[in-house]
Design an enzyme around this catalytic site. Structure first.
Site, PDB file in Angstrom:
ATOM      1  N   CYS A   2      60.869  35.058  31.396  1.00 15.71           N
ATOM      2  CA  CYS A   2      62.004  35.659  30.706  1.00 15.71           C
ATOM      3  C   CYS A   2      62.526  34.659  29.676  1.00 15.71           C
ATOM      4  O   CYS A   2      62.616  33.462  29.940  1.00 15.71           O
ATOM      5  CB  CYS A   2      63.149  36.049  31.623  1.00 15.71           C
ATOM      6  SG  CYS A   2      62.718  37.323  32.788  1.00 15.71           S
ATOM      7  N   ARG A  27      57.290  33.888  26.903  1.00 20.28           N
ATOM      8  CA  ARG A  27      57.813  33.710  28.268  1.00 20.28           C
ATOM      9  C   ARG A  27      57.802  35.005  29.060  1.00 20.28           C
ATOM     10  O   ARG A  27      58.073  35.012  30.256  1.00 20.28           O
ATOM     11  CB  ARG A  27      59.249  33.165  28.209  1.00 20.28           C
ATOM     12  CG  ARG A  27      59.355  31.816  27.538  1.00 20.28           C
ATOM     13  CD  ARG A  27      60.797  31.397  27.435  1.00 20.28           C
ATOM     14  NE  ARG A  27      61.358  31.076  28.725  1.00 20.28           N
ATOM     15  CZ  ARG A  27      61.367  29.864  29.251  1.00 20.28           C
ATOM     16  NH1 ARG A  27      60.854  28.871  28.583  1.00 20.28           N
ATOM     17  NH2 ARG A  27      61.890  29.652  30.434  1.00 20.28           N
ATOM     18  N   TRP A  73      60.145  39.223  31.813  1.00 14.37           N
ATOM     19  CA  TRP A  73      58.976  39.243  32.683  1.00 14.37           C
ATOM     20  C   TRP A  73      59.498  39.791  34.003  1.00 14.37           C
ATOM     21  O   TRP A  73      60.318  39.159  34.676  1.00 14.37           O
ATOM     22  CB  TRP A  73      58.415  37.829  32.857  1.00 14.37           C
ATOM     23  CG  TRP A  73      57.124  37.797  33.599  1.00 14.37           C
ATOM     24  CD1 TRP A  73      55.880  37.965  33.079  1.00 14.37           C
ATOM     25  CD2 TRP A  73      56.951  37.592  35.001  1.00 14.37           C
ATOM     26  NE1 TRP A  73      54.941  37.886  34.068  1.00 14.37           N
ATOM     27  CE2 TRP A  73      55.562  37.659  35.254  1.00 14.37           C
ATOM     28  CE3 TRP A  73      57.815  37.374  36.077  1.00 14.37           C
ATOM     29  CZ2 TRP A  73      55.025  37.504  36.536  1.00 14.37           C
ATOM     30  CZ3 TRP A  73      57.284  37.223  37.338  1.00 14.37           C
ATOM     31  CH2 TRP A  73      55.896  37.278  37.569  1.00 14.37           C
ATOM     32  N   ASN A  99      67.628  34.909  33.499  1.00 15.83           N
ATOM     33  CA  ASN A  99      66.268  34.467  33.802  1.00 15.83           C
ATOM     34  C   ASN A  99      66.309  33.863  35.196  1.00 15.83           C
ATOM     35  O   ASN A  99      67.049  32.911  35.431  1.00 15.83           O
ATOM     36  CB  ASN A  99      65.829  33.419  32.760  1.00 15.83           C
ATOM     37  CG  ASN A  99      64.540  32.717  33.135  1.00 15.83           C
ATOM     38  OD1 ASN A  99      63.738  33.255  33.900  1.00 15.83           O
ATOM     39  ND2 ASN A  99      64.340  31.535  32.591  1.00 15.83           N
ATOM     40  N   GLY A 100      65.547  34.431  36.130  1.00 16.07           N
ATOM     41  CA  GLY A 100      65.546  33.900  37.490  1.00 16.07           C
ATOM     42  C   GLY A 100      65.555  35.027  38.497  1.00 16.07           C
ATOM     43  O   GLY A 100      65.216  36.162  38.175  1.00 16.07           O
ATOM     44  N   GLU A 485      38.517  25.720  35.999  1.00 16.80           N
ATOM     45  CA  GLU A 485      39.335  25.951  34.813  1.00 16.80           C
ATOM     46  C   GLU A 485      38.668  26.966  33.886  1.00 16.80           C
ATOM     47  O   GLU A 485      39.334  27.849  33.322  1.00 16.80           O
ATOM     48  CB  GLU A 485      39.585  24.604  34.105  1.00 16.80           C
ATOM     49  CG  GLU A 485      40.339  24.671  32.798  1.00 16.80           C
ATOM     50  CD  GLU A 485      41.741  25.277  32.894  1.00 16.80           C
ATOM     51  OE1 GLU A 485      42.237  25.534  33.992  1.00 16.80           O
ATOM     52  OE2 GLU A 485      42.333  25.514  31.817  1.00 16.80           O
ATOM     53  N   LYS A 489      40.328  30.512  32.757  1.00 17.81           N
ATOM     54  CA  LYS A 489      40.529  30.887  31.338  1.00 17.81           C
ATOM     55  C   LYS A 489      39.944  32.270  31.080  1.00 17.81           C
ATOM     56  O   LYS A 489      40.557  33.088  30.418  1.00 17.81           O
ATOM     57  CB  LYS A 489      39.856  29.889  30.382  1.00 17.81           C
ATOM     58  CG  LYS A 489      40.512  28.547  30.219  1.00 17.81           C
ATOM     59  CD  LYS A 489      41.787  28.540  29.431  1.00 17.81           C
ATOM     60  CE  LYS A 489      43.001  28.719  30.285  1.00 17.81           C
ATOM     61  NZ  LYS A 489      43.553  27.622  30.990  1.00 17.81           N
ATOM     62  N   GLU A 492      42.036  35.135  32.985  1.00 18.70           N
ATOM     63  CA  GLU A 492      43.421  35.394  32.580  1.00 18.70           C
ATOM     64  C   GLU A 492      43.537  36.047  31.207  1.00 18.70           C
ATOM     65  O   GLU A 492      44.471  36.798  30.968  1.00 18.70           O
ATOM     66  CB  GLU A 492      44.288  34.137  32.668  1.00 18.70           C
ATOM     67  CG  GLU A 492      43.983  33.077  31.652  1.00 18.70           C
ATOM     68  CD  GLU A 492      44.850  31.836  31.822  1.00 18.70           C
ATOM     69  OE1 GLU A 492      45.981  31.946  32.280  1.00 18.70           O
ATOM     70  OE2 GLU A 492      44.362  30.740  31.473  1.00 18.70           O
ATOM     71  N   HIS A 508      25.973  28.871  49.740  1.00 13.57           N
ATOM     72  CA  HIS A 508      26.748  29.202  50.944  1.00 13.57           C
ATOM     73  C   HIS A 508      27.490  30.521  50.779  1.00 13.57           C
ATOM     74  O   HIS A 508      28.437  30.805  51.514  1.00 13.57           O
ATOM     75  CB  HIS A 508      27.720  28.068  51.279  1.00 13.57           C
ATOM     76  CG  HIS A 508      27.020  26.778  51.569  1.00 13.57           C
ATOM     77  ND1 HIS A 508      26.296  26.567  52.719  1.00 13.57           N
ATOM     78  CD2 HIS A 508      26.883  25.642  50.836  1.00 13.57           C
ATOM     79  CE1 HIS A 508      25.764  25.358  52.696  1.00 13.57           C
ATOM     80  NE2 HIS A 508      26.109  24.776  51.555  1.00 13.57           N
ATOM     81  N   LYS A 607      54.341  32.331  30.152  1.00 15.37           N
ATOM     82  CA  LYS A 607      54.009  30.929  29.929  1.00 15.37           C
ATOM     83  C   LYS A 607      54.693  30.001  30.933  1.00 15.37           C
ATOM     84  O   LYS A 607      54.091  29.087  31.449  1.00 15.37           O
ATOM     85  CB  LYS A 607      54.424  30.555  28.509  1.00 15.37           C
ATOM     86  CG  LYS A 607      54.052  29.154  28.099  1.00 15.37           C
ATOM     87  CD  LYS A 607      52.577  29.066  27.825  1.00 15.37           C
ATOM     88  CE  LYS A 607      52.122  27.658  27.547  1.00 15.37           C
ATOM     89  NZ  LYS A 607      50.683  27.517  27.791  1.00 15.37           N
TER      90      LYS A 607
HETATM   91  C1  F6R Z   1      46.722  28.904  32.890  1.00 15.63           C
HETATM   92  C2  F6R Z   1      48.112  28.540  32.861  1.00 15.63           C
HETATM   93  C3  F6R Z   1      48.845  28.458  34.148  1.00 15.63           C
HETATM   94  C4  F6R Z   1      49.717  27.190  34.168  1.00 15.63           C
HETATM   95  C5  F6R Z   1      50.591  27.164  35.431  1.00 15.63           C
HETATM   96  C6  F6R Z   1      51.383  25.881  35.529  1.00 15.63           C
HETATM   97  O1  F6R Z   1      46.163  28.926  31.612  1.00 15.63           O
HETATM   98  O2  F6R Z   1      48.673  28.315  31.830  1.00 15.63           O
HETATM   99  O3  F6R Z   1      47.977  28.480  35.229  1.00 15.63           O
HETATM  100  O4  F6R Z   1      48.873  26.090  34.118  1.00 15.63           O
HETATM  101  O5  F6R Z   1      51.449  28.253  35.422  1.00 15.63           O
HETATM  102  O6  F6R Z   1      52.226  25.736  34.434  1.00 15.63           O
HETATM  103  P1  F6R Z   1      52.872  24.332  34.060  1.00 15.63           P
HETATM  104  O7  F6R Z   1      51.766  23.436  33.691  1.00 15.63           O
HETATM  105  O8  F6R Z   1      53.781  24.656  32.923  1.00 15.63           O
HETATM  106  O9  F6R Z   1      53.611  23.855  35.263  1.00 15.63           O
END
Ligand code: F6R
Length: 612
Positions: A2, A27, A73, A99-100, A485, A489, A492, A508, A607
């Protein structure tokens, strides 16, 4: 999660709010809304992105010199017009954005219903604005006092902004465990969840602290009080951010811009911290704690998502080079366990945003155990940067694309510097190897540039997997977390189901999934396990899987076994992830674009995950 914006001053609030919401859209983008104070309070809100809201607001063109805005969000209640913020009080005079999460909202809602309140939305936020109005009318107090009284009853995490038609040139803001920044203008105030919407208006900001309420009135000084009603002295900070950092700079998406920025962001992370000629590394934040860390019983690295993956590579680096035992734990697990942590341990918290609720809670949870808490954070002045005992910034600059890319490689750079410095302090490396590590690290930005130049090759490979339903990523050693990772990527941003595995684990279980429809992306750059990787590739080919390998330049053997290969420059093994992740970022990006996905704002994601 948010985004909140607000303005009070002499200018028309509406365009400031809309611009702010566009900046904060990363956000959350389930719905957006604004409230502008004029003769009455004009509240406009709409399901979907800010663009949807604009279609309505453009026709109305609300005027007024104070207002609040929100991009959502969804937590409580589906994303629709009714649940969108701002929410209004029973008499429609007070509006609030939040926000929260308000954890005790059901109890509060029931109590208010008994008093005759009627709720139109399913949100926790509507409960809070009704409660504020209840106190305002019951005790006939100013808005800030009714906000304070209401927050006494609230359990949860929140950043809120409240506006009242009875006092239209006043805005009240408060926070507990969710971020809020106040921008100080010329006889005007701006508010936002982070500094990105403020930079075009002012560089002077105040980060509201936990359990503080502020009253913003043009012509008066910023007034901050604690929840206990004690006046607080605002600490004014100068923002170190440029407007162009928040623009796409000619790229079609922020994610692509951020992938291409990596040669610079990795170099920025090393600037002043590494000297290849003189062969030294020096992390200013680490120096006062170097002895304590080098002698630590154990490091516990914590974080979420991509930051957690960086933490896993940190474990390989710090154990491998500095011989200090390391554990890596999801912050969301650490916060609810009763871990054995004592004063001889060091907890390292990794976070791009510095606001992730689980990471923050994990830090609070382990704080009283006496361990040193070290933050590795991107966003300057963020909550995690402030609650940790010590730390280092990764200096990647604002990361706007929801999928983390440049922050990941900057985290790896920082962890490499840390491992090398700890190793030097402990004397665990031969001098020649120490020098080689430093020299190689200083070469990484150029080598990343070399990989980025292969973008067209990677795009062609993306074409061959864009219609897949599943994908498997395999890697060994330092490349195992890179496989995790790479899979994250892809899933997501393109919504293709993907799994990352240590290559040897394939037999396995995951090998059962392999057939001609399964792309298998193999990270095959490790010289120490080369023959084993060759065997893994052969095992995939024997089951007709399509192999896309990431190989070291000049590797003919794996290239011939693979359907497609991407060659990357050679480096020493501990630094491999800094290179091997880059083609995976580009591959995911191109696949997502080809599938018509919104790369910068993938569905259901946000984000900065400031709720549990
Ligand atoms: C994936 C991504 C999320 C963040 C996670 C932690 O691309 O962006 O998995 O890595 O939400 O976020 P931070 O690093 O801001 O604590």
């Amino acid at each position: 999660m948010c985004g909140i914006v607000a303005y009070v001053g002499q200018k028309n609030a509406y365009p400031i709010l809309i611009n702010g919401l566009k900046r904060l859209e990363y956000r959350g983008y389930d719905s957006a809304g604004i409230a502008v104070a004029n003769d009455n309070l004009t509240v406009i809100k709409k399901k979907g992105k800010v663009a949807e809201l604009l279609k309505v607001t453009q026709k109305i063109d609300p005027h007024g010199t104070s207002g609040i805005g929100h991009t959502r969000w969804a937590t409580h209640g589906a994303p629709n017009d009714v649940n969108a913020h701002p929410h209004s009080s029973r008499d429609g005079k007070i509006a609030l954005v939040h926000n929260g999460i308000i954890e005790n909202c059901d109890t509060l809602r029931k109590a208010l219903i008994k008093l005759g309140h009627v709720f139109v939305s399913e949100t926790d936020t509507e409960v809070l604005v009704h409660l504020i109005q209840e106190y305002k009318t019951r005790y006939r107090v100013p808005l800030e006092e009714s906000v304070r009284l209401a927050l006494e009853k609230v359990v949860g995490a929140y950043a809120i902004v409240v506006i009242d038609q009875d006092e239209p040139q006043k805005i009240v803001v408060a926070r507990k465990a969710s971020p809020l920044v106040i921008g100080l203008g010329n006889d005007e105030f701006f508010v936002a969840s982070d500094a990105t919407p403020l930079i075009e208006h002012t560089k002077a900001v105040v980060y509201l602290q936990d359990e503080e309420i502020a009253v913003l009135e043009p012509g008066k000084k910023l007034a901050i009080k604690s929840f206990q009603n004690e006046p607080q002295k605002p600490s004014i900070v100068e923002l170190d951010m440029k407007l162009e950092e928040l623009e796409k700079g000619g790229f079609p998406h922020f994610m692509l811009k951020e992938i291409h920025q990596q040669p610079e962001t990795i170099a920025d992370c090393m600037r002043g911290r590494l000297n290849a000629k003189e062969a030294w590394t020096r992390l200013g934040g680490l120096e006062p704690y170097l002895d304590r860390m080098a002698k630590a019983n154990r490091l516990i690295i914590t974080g979420c998502g991509t930051s957690w993956h960086a933490g896993l590579i940190g474990e390989y680096l710090i154990e491998g080079l500095a011989r200090i035992p390391v554990e890596v734990e999801y912050a969301s697990e650490l916060r609810y366990r009763n871990p054995v942590i004592n004063s001889g341990d060091v907890v390292v918290a990794l976070s791009q945003s510095g606001e992730t609720a689980d990471t923050l809670a994990a830090i609070q949870h382990v704080k009283e155990k006496g361990a040193l808490i070290y933050g590795i954070v991107n966003v300057v002045g963020s909550s995690i940067a402030r609650v940790t005992d010590a730390g280092s910034y990764i200096h990647a600059g604002p990361e706007i694309g929801v999928a983390s890319t440049k922050a990941f490689t900057a985290q790896l750079t920082l962890l490499s510097l840390m491992a090398i410095q700890l190793a030097k302090a402990k004397g665990t490396l031969h001098h020649a190897y120490y020098q080689e590590l430093i020299r190689e690290l200083s070469e990484i930005p150029n080598k990343v540039r070399n990989i980025l130049a292969k973008d067209e090759v990677i795009k062609d490979i993306a074409e061959t997997i864009k219609d897949a339903s599943n994908a498997l990523y395999l890697g060994r050693g330092y490349n195992f977390p890179v496989a995790l990772e790479g899979a994250l990527k892809l899933k997501e941003i393109s919504y293709i189901h993907a799994e990352g595995y240590p290559a040897a684990e394939m037999k396995h279980g995951p090998i059962a999934l392999i057939d001609e429809n399964m792309p298998v992306i193999v990270l095959a750059t490790n010289m120490s396990a080369y023959d084993k990787i060759v065997s893994n590739v052969q095992e995939v080919k024997a089951r007709k899987g399509m192999v896309i390998s990431i190989i070291s330049e000049g590797d003919r053997q794996i290239k011939e076994l693979s359907d497609y290969s991407i060659e990357i420059p050679k480096t020493i093994e501990p630094l491999t992830p800094l290179l091997s992740v880059v083609p995976l970022q580009l591959l995911s990006y191109h696949v997502a674009v080809m599938r018509g996905c919104n790369v910068d704002q993938p569905r259901n994601l946000a984000k900065s995950v400031t709720v549990e």
